[in-house]
Motif scaffolding. Structure first.
Motif, PDB file in Angstrom:
ATOM      1  N   GLU A 110      18.465  14.854   1.525  1.00 56.14           N
ATOM      2  CA  GLU A 110      18.088  15.017   0.131  1.00 56.14           C
ATOM      3  C   GLU A 110      17.524  13.722  -0.441  1.00 56.14           C
ATOM      4  OE1 GLU A 110      21.531  15.991  -2.214  1.00 56.14           O
ATOM      5  OE2 GLU A 110      22.421  14.007  -1.994  1.00 56.14           O
ATOM      6  N   PHE A 111      16.666  13.896  -1.414  1.00 54.17           N
ATOM      7  CA  PHE A 111      16.058  12.781  -2.114  1.00 54.17           C
ATOM      8  C   PHE A 111      17.098  12.042  -2.940  1.00 54.17           C
ATOM      9  CE2 PHE A 111      13.072  10.436  -4.590  1.00 54.17           C
ATOM     10  CZ  PHE A 111      13.487  10.517  -5.918  1.00 54.17           C
ATOM     11  N   ALA A 112      16.989  10.694  -2.952  1.00 57.00           N
ATOM     12  CA  ALA A 112      17.878   9.896  -3.785  1.00 57.00           C
ATOM     13  C   ALA A 112      17.101   9.091  -4.827  1.00 57.00           C
ATOM     14  CB  ALA A 112      18.717   8.961  -2.918  1.00 57.00           C
ATOM     15  N   ALA A 113      16.075   8.361  -4.369  1.00 60.24           N
ATOM     16  CA  ALA A 113      15.343   7.495  -5.291  1.00 60.24           C
ATOM     17  C   ALA A 113      13.956   7.211  -4.737  1.00 60.24           C
ATOM     18  CB  ALA A 113      16.095   6.190  -5.504  1.00 60.24           C
ATOM     19  N   ALA A 114      13.035   6.883  -5.639  1.00 58.23           N
ATOM     20  CA  ALA A 114      11.676   6.552  -5.231  1.00 58.23           C
ATOM     21  C   ALA A 114      11.135   5.438  -6.111  1.00 58.23           C
ATOM     22  CB  ALA A 114      10.764   7.777  -5.320  1.00 58.23           C
ATOM     23  N   ILE A 115      10.172   4.706  -5.554  1.00 54.16           N
ATOM     24  CA  ILE A 115       9.569   3.602  -6.292  1.00 54.16           C
ATOM     25  C   ILE A 115       8.085   3.531  -5.956  1.00 54.16           C
ATOM     26  CG2 ILE A 115      10.096   1.881  -4.498  1.00 54.16           C
ATOM     27  CD1 ILE A 115      10.773  -0.069  -6.845  1.00 54.16           C
ATOM     28  N   LYS A 138       8.351  -9.851   0.356  1.00 54.76           N
ATOM     29  CA  LYS A 138       9.291  -9.830   1.477  1.00 54.76           C
ATOM     30  C   LYS A 138       9.216  -8.539   2.274  1.00 54.76           C
ATOM     31  CE  LYS A 138      12.665 -12.956  -0.632  1.00 54.76           C
ATOM     32  NZ  LYS A 138      14.079 -13.128  -1.059  1.00 54.76           N
ATOM     33  N   ASN A 139       8.289  -7.656   1.902  1.00 55.25           N
ATOM     34  CA  ASN A 139       8.115  -6.381   2.617  1.00 55.25           C
ATOM     35  C   ASN A 139       9.426  -5.597   2.696  1.00 55.25           C
ATOM     36  OD1 ASN A 139       5.481  -7.171   3.014  1.00 55.25           O
ATOM     37  ND2 ASN A 139       5.734  -7.655   5.179  1.00 55.25           N
ATOM     38  N   THR A 140      10.144  -5.554   1.600  1.00 58.57           N
ATOM     39  CA  THR A 140      11.469  -4.955   1.606  1.00 58.57           C
ATOM     40  C   THR A 140      11.682  -4.097   0.360  1.00 58.57           C
ATOM     41  OG1 THR A 140      12.341  -6.853   2.843  1.00 58.57           O
ATOM     42  CG2 THR A 140      13.940  -5.430   1.751  1.00 58.57           C
ATOM     43  N   VAL A 141      12.337  -2.974   0.578  1.00 55.01           N
ATOM     44  CA  VAL A 141      12.781  -2.127  -0.520  1.00 55.01           C
ATOM     45  C   VAL A 141      14.303  -2.083  -0.483  1.00 55.01           C
ATOM     46  CG1 VAL A 141      12.572   0.011   0.830  1.00 55.01           C
ATOM     47  CG2 VAL A 141      12.512   0.106  -1.673  1.00 55.01           C
ATOM     48  N   TYR A 142      14.914  -2.029  -1.659  1.00 52.35           N
ATOM     49  CA  TYR A 142      16.357  -2.098  -1.783  1.00 52.35           C
ATOM     50  C   TYR A 142      16.904  -0.875  -2.501  1.00 52.35           C
ATOM     51  CZ  TYR A 142      15.154  -7.023  -1.073  1.00 52.35           C
ATOM     52  OH  TYR A 142      14.641  -8.199  -0.579  1.00 52.35           O
ATOM     53  N   ASP A 162       0.822  -1.215   0.000  1.00 53.87           N
ATOM     54  CA  ASP A 162       0.000   0.000   0.000  1.00 53.87           C
ATOM     55  C   ASP A 162       0.855   1.265   0.000  1.00 53.87           C
ATOM     56  OD1 ASP A 162      -2.684  -1.201   2.188  1.00 53.87           O
ATOM     57  OD2 ASP A 162      -2.311  -1.472   0.043  1.00 53.87           O
ATOM     58  N   TYR A 163       2.183   1.089   0.127  1.00 56.79           N
ATOM     59  CA  TYR A 163       3.066   2.225   0.338  1.00 56.79           C
ATOM     60  C   TYR A 163       4.011   2.453  -0.840  1.00 56.79           C
ATOM     61  CZ  TYR A 163       1.567   2.217   5.176  1.00 56.79           C
ATOM     62  OH  TYR A 163       0.812   2.302   6.312  1.00 56.79           O
ATOM     63  N   ALA A 164       4.055   3.704  -1.287  1.00 59.30           N
ATOM     64  CA  ALA A 164       5.149   4.129  -2.144  1.00 59.30           C
ATOM     65  C   ALA A 164       6.359   4.363  -1.241  1.00 59.30           C
ATOM     66  CB  ALA A 164       4.781   5.408  -2.884  1.00 59.30           C
ATOM     67  N   MET A 165       7.540   4.072  -1.777  1.00 58.14           N
ATOM     68  CA  MET A 165       8.754   4.116  -0.956  1.00 58.14           C
ATOM     69  C   MET A 165       9.818   5.008  -1.569  1.00 58.14           C
ATOM     70  SD  MET A 165       7.894   2.144   1.521  1.00 58.14           S
ATOM     71  CE  MET A 165       9.491   1.979   2.353  1.00 58.14           C
ATOM     72  N   GLY A 166      10.685   5.487  -0.716  1.00 54.75           N
ATOM     73  CA  GLY A 166      11.781   6.317  -1.190  1.00 54.75           C
ATOM     74  C   GLY A 166      13.033   6.106  -0.373  1.00 54.75           C
ATOM     75  N   TRP A 167      14.156   6.487  -0.948  1.00 57.10           N
ATOM     76  CA  TRP A 167      15.433   6.538  -0.239  1.00 57.10           C
ATOM     77  C   TRP A 167      15.915   7.984  -0.243  1.00 57.10           C
ATOM     78  CZ3 TRP A 167      17.813   2.847   2.569  1.00 57.10           C
ATOM     79  CH2 TRP A 167      17.451   1.526   2.374  1.00 57.10           C
ATOM     80  N   ALA A 219      27.040   9.347   3.444  1.00 56.22           N
ATOM     81  CA  ALA A 219      25.872   9.938   4.100  1.00 56.22           C
ATOM     82  C   ALA A 219      25.185   8.869   4.939  1.00 56.22           C
ATOM     83  CB  ALA A 219      24.876  10.471   3.055  1.00 56.22           C
ATOM     84  N   VAL A 220      24.260   9.326   5.762  1.00 56.82           N
ATOM     85  CA  VAL A 220      23.304   8.414   6.380  1.00 56.82           C
ATOM     86  C   VAL A 220      22.142   8.262   5.397  1.00 56.82           C
ATOM     87  CG1 VAL A 220      21.762   7.988   8.315  1.00 56.82           C
ATOM     88  CG2 VAL A 220      23.964   9.125   8.698  1.00 56.82           C
ATOM     89  N   TYR A 221      21.811   7.029   5.102  1.00 56.47           N
ATOM     90  CA  TYR A 221      20.752   6.739   4.150  1.00 56.47           C
ATOM     91  C   TYR A 221      19.492   6.307   4.891  1.00 56.47           C
ATOM     92  CZ  TYR A 221      23.829   7.223   0.180  1.00 56.47           C
ATOM     93  OH  TYR A 221      24.668   7.741  -0.783  1.00 56.47           O
ATOM     94  N   TYR A 222      18.379   6.918   4.514  1.00 54.06           N
ATOM     95  CA  TYR A 222      17.096   6.658   5.143  1.00 54.06           C
ATOM     96  C   TYR A 222      16.101   6.129   4.113  1.00 54.06           C
ATOM     97  CZ  TYR A 222      18.863   9.841   8.767  1.00 54.06           C
ATOM     98  OH  TYR A 222      19.610  10.459   9.737  1.00 54.06           O
ATOM     99  N   CYS A 223      15.312   5.151   4.525  1.00 53.49           N
ATOM    100  CA  CYS A 223      14.175   4.809   3.682  1.00 53.49           C
ATOM    101  C   CYS A 223      12.929   5.455   4.274  1.00 53.49           C
ATOM    102  CB  CYS A 223      13.999   3.308   3.526  1.00 53.49           C
ATOM    103  SG  CYS A 223      13.395   2.425   4.964  1.00 53.49           S
ATOM    104  N   ALA A 224      11.968   5.690   3.417  1.00 53.15           N
ATOM    105  CA  ALA A 224      10.754   6.375   3.816  1.00 53.15           C
ATOM    106  C   ALA A 224       9.565   5.797   3.071  1.00 53.15           C
ATOM    107  CB  ALA A 224      10.883   7.868   3.524  1.00 53.15           C
ATOM    108  N   GLY A 225       8.392   5.909   3.678  1.00 50.20           N
ATOM    109  CA  GLY A 225       7.182   5.379   3.052  1.00 50.20           C
ATOM    110  C   GLY A 225       5.991   6.294   3.232  1.00 50.20           C
ATOM    111  N   ARG A 226       5.076   6.202   2.301  1.00 50.84           N
ATOM    112  CA  ARG A 226       3.813   6.918   2.393  1.00 50.84           C
ATOM    113  C   ARG A 226       2.754   6.111   1.664  1.00 50.84           C
ATOM    114  NH1 ARG A 226       3.529  12.360  -0.945  1.00 50.84           N
ATOM    115  NH2 ARG A 226       1.324  11.798  -1.068  1.00 50.84           N
ATOM    116  N   GLU A 227       1.558   6.141   2.196  1.00 51.82           N
ATOM    117  CA  GLU A 227       0.465   5.457   1.538  1.00 51.82           C
ATOM    118  C   GLU A 227       0.165   6.151   0.217  1.00 51.82           C
ATOM    119  OE1 GLU A 227      -2.153   5.265   5.285  1.00 51.82           O
ATOM    120  OE2 GLU A 227      -2.675   3.461   4.149  1.00 51.82           O
ATOM    121  N   ALA A 228      -0.195   5.350  -0.765  1.00 52.84           N
ATOM    122  CA  ALA A 228      -0.497   5.897  -2.079  1.00 52.84           C
ATOM    123  C   ALA A 228      -1.752   5.212  -2.623  1.00 52.84           C
ATOM    124  CB  ALA A 228       0.665   5.678  -3.026  1.00 52.84           C
TER     125      ALA A 228
END
Length: 125
Positions: A46-51, A76-80, A31-36, A92-101
Motif C-alpha cells: 500500500e501507498f504511504a507517502a510521495a514527494i 545526496k540522492n536520498t529520500v527519507y 528527475d524522479y518523483a519518489m514514493g514510500w 511492514a516491509v517498507y519500499y521506496c519507489a521512483g518514476r521519472e516525472a
C-alpha cells in the motif's frame, strides 16, 4: 534506470520514532518523483507517502498523515521517511519507489517504475 536501496528498518516500541533512508544511484535523482510504500504480512502493498522532484509537494495516506514525513535531499540522492508515533499496525516491509516525472511539482500514488528491495520495520506493542 535508477537503483534504489532502503535502510534504517528495525524493531521499535510503539510510540517510538524511526527514520528510513533510500539511496538512489544510476541516473539523475532529481528527475524522479519518489514514493514510500509498505506491505504488511498477508496484505497487499500500500501507498504511504510521495514527494515531487523538487521536494516541494508531498502526499500521504490517511493512515500515516500527521505521523510520517517524507523528504528528499537531491544533492545526496536520498529520500527519507521520518516515522513518529509508531503503532503496531505500522509493522511492514517498507519500499521506496521512483518514476521519472516531467514536472518538478508532480506527485504520484502510482504507478512507479523502480523499486528498492525493502527494509523491515517492526513495531512492538
Amino acid at each position: 534506470q535508477v537503483q534504489l536501496e532502503e535502510s534504517g528498518g528495525r524493531l521499535v516500541q510503539a510510540g517510538g520514532s524511526l527514520s528510513l533512508s533510500c539511496a538512489a544511484s544510476g541516473r539523475t535523482f532529481s528527475d524522479y518523483a519518489m514514493g514510500w510504500f509498505r506491505q504488511a504480512p498477508g496484505k497487499e502493498r500500500e501507498f504511504a507517502a510521495a514527494i515531487s522532484r523538487s521536494g516541494g509537494s508531498t502526499d500521504y495516506a490517511d493512515s500515516v498523515k500527521g505521523r510520517f514525513t517524507i523528504s528528499r535531499d537531491n544533492a545526496k540522492n536520498t529520500v527519507y521517511l521520518q516515522m513518529n508515533s509508531l503503532k503496531p499496525e505500522d509493522t511492514a516491509v517498507y519500499y521506496c519507489a521512483g518514476r521519472e516525472a516531467i514536472y518538478r511539482t508532480s506527485i504520484f500514488r502510482g504507478p512507479y517504475d523502480y523499486w528498492g528491495q525493502g527494509t523491515q520495520v517492526t513495531v512492538s506493542s
